[in-house]
Write an enzyme that holds these catalytic residues in place. Sequence first.
Site, PDB file in Angstrom:
ATOM      1  N   ALA A 174      -0.160  -0.002   3.607  1.00 48.39           N
ATOM      2  CA  ALA A 174       0.988  -0.546   4.326  1.00 48.39           C
ATOM      3  C   ALA A 174       0.555  -1.028   5.703  1.00 48.39           C
ATOM      4  O   ALA A 174      -0.277  -0.396   6.358  1.00 48.39           O
ATOM      5  CB  ALA A 174       2.073   0.520   4.464  1.00 48.39           C
ATOM      6  N   CYS A 175       1.124  -2.157   6.128  1.00 41.86           N
ATOM      7  CA  CYS A 175       0.822  -2.749   7.429  1.00 41.86           C
ATOM      8  C   CYS A 175       2.109  -3.385   7.960  1.00 41.86           C
ATOM      9  O   CYS A 175       3.152  -3.292   7.318  1.00 41.86           O
ATOM     10  CB  CYS A 175      -0.302  -3.769   7.290  1.00 41.86           C
ATOM     11  SG  CYS A 175       0.185  -5.268   6.402  1.00 41.86           S
ATOM     12  N   PRO A 176       2.070  -4.052   9.109  1.00 40.94           N
ATOM     13  CA  PRO A 176       3.310  -4.610   9.664  1.00 40.94           C
ATOM     14  C   PRO A 176       4.038  -5.615   8.768  1.00 40.94           C
ATOM     15  O   PRO A 176       5.250  -5.531   8.601  1.00 40.94           O
ATOM     16  CB  PRO A 176       2.858  -5.261  10.973  1.00 40.94           C
ATOM     17  CG  PRO A 176       1.661  -4.477  11.385  1.00 40.94           C
ATOM     18  CD  PRO A 176       0.967  -4.139  10.090  1.00 40.94           C
TER      19      PRO A 176
ATOM     20  N   TYR B 246       5.965  -3.094   6.799  1.00 37.11           N
ATOM     21  CA  TYR B 246       7.023  -2.317   7.455  1.00 37.11           C
ATOM     22  C   TYR B 246       8.209  -3.189   7.837  1.00 37.11           C
ATOM     23  O   TYR B 246       9.313  -2.688   8.005  1.00 37.11           O
ATOM     24  CB  TYR B 246       6.470  -1.592   8.691  1.00 37.11           C
ATOM     25  CG  TYR B 246       5.825  -0.275   8.333  1.00 37.11           C
ATOM     26  CD1 TYR B 246       6.587   0.887   8.241  1.00 37.11           C
ATOM     27  CD2 TYR B 246       4.468  -0.191   8.074  1.00 37.11           C
ATOM     28  CE1 TYR B 246       6.005   2.098   7.905  1.00 37.11           C
ATOM     29  CE2 TYR B 246       3.874   1.006   7.739  1.00 37.11           C
ATOM     30  CZ  TYR B 246       4.647   2.153   7.654  1.00 37.11           C
ATOM     31  OH  TYR B 246       4.074   3.346   7.312  1.00 37.11           O
TER      32      TYR B 246
END
Length: 111
Positions: free
Chosen positions: A63-65, A96
């Site tokens: 998961a990342c921005p 996210y």
Amino acid sequence: MVEELTPEEVNERVQEGDVRVIDTRPPEQFEEGHIPGAINVPLGDLPSMVPDIEWDDTDVVCACPIGQSSKQAAMLISSYEGVEDDVVVASMAGGYEEWDFELETGAAADA
């Protein structure tokens, strides 16, 4: 090509406890709020940390921005020889920015 899971699918798997989340954001962003149970491994540190993580047969989602650098992370992890061939290594689509579920706050958990 990297498999992608929707935030809804990731949330469901987190609730079931059958996925390991690798959060590739910087520690400051991680501490502000992250997927419950996620492990913080900033993208720049990932190549050197992959061998130190205890990989088992649990599927992994990165998961990342916004869902872009997590694809790179997933490719790196899936290419590591310590990760079983039958383990799914995916990226969370939209990152996210698309996550509408509960977040934990605080420092990183140990890998």
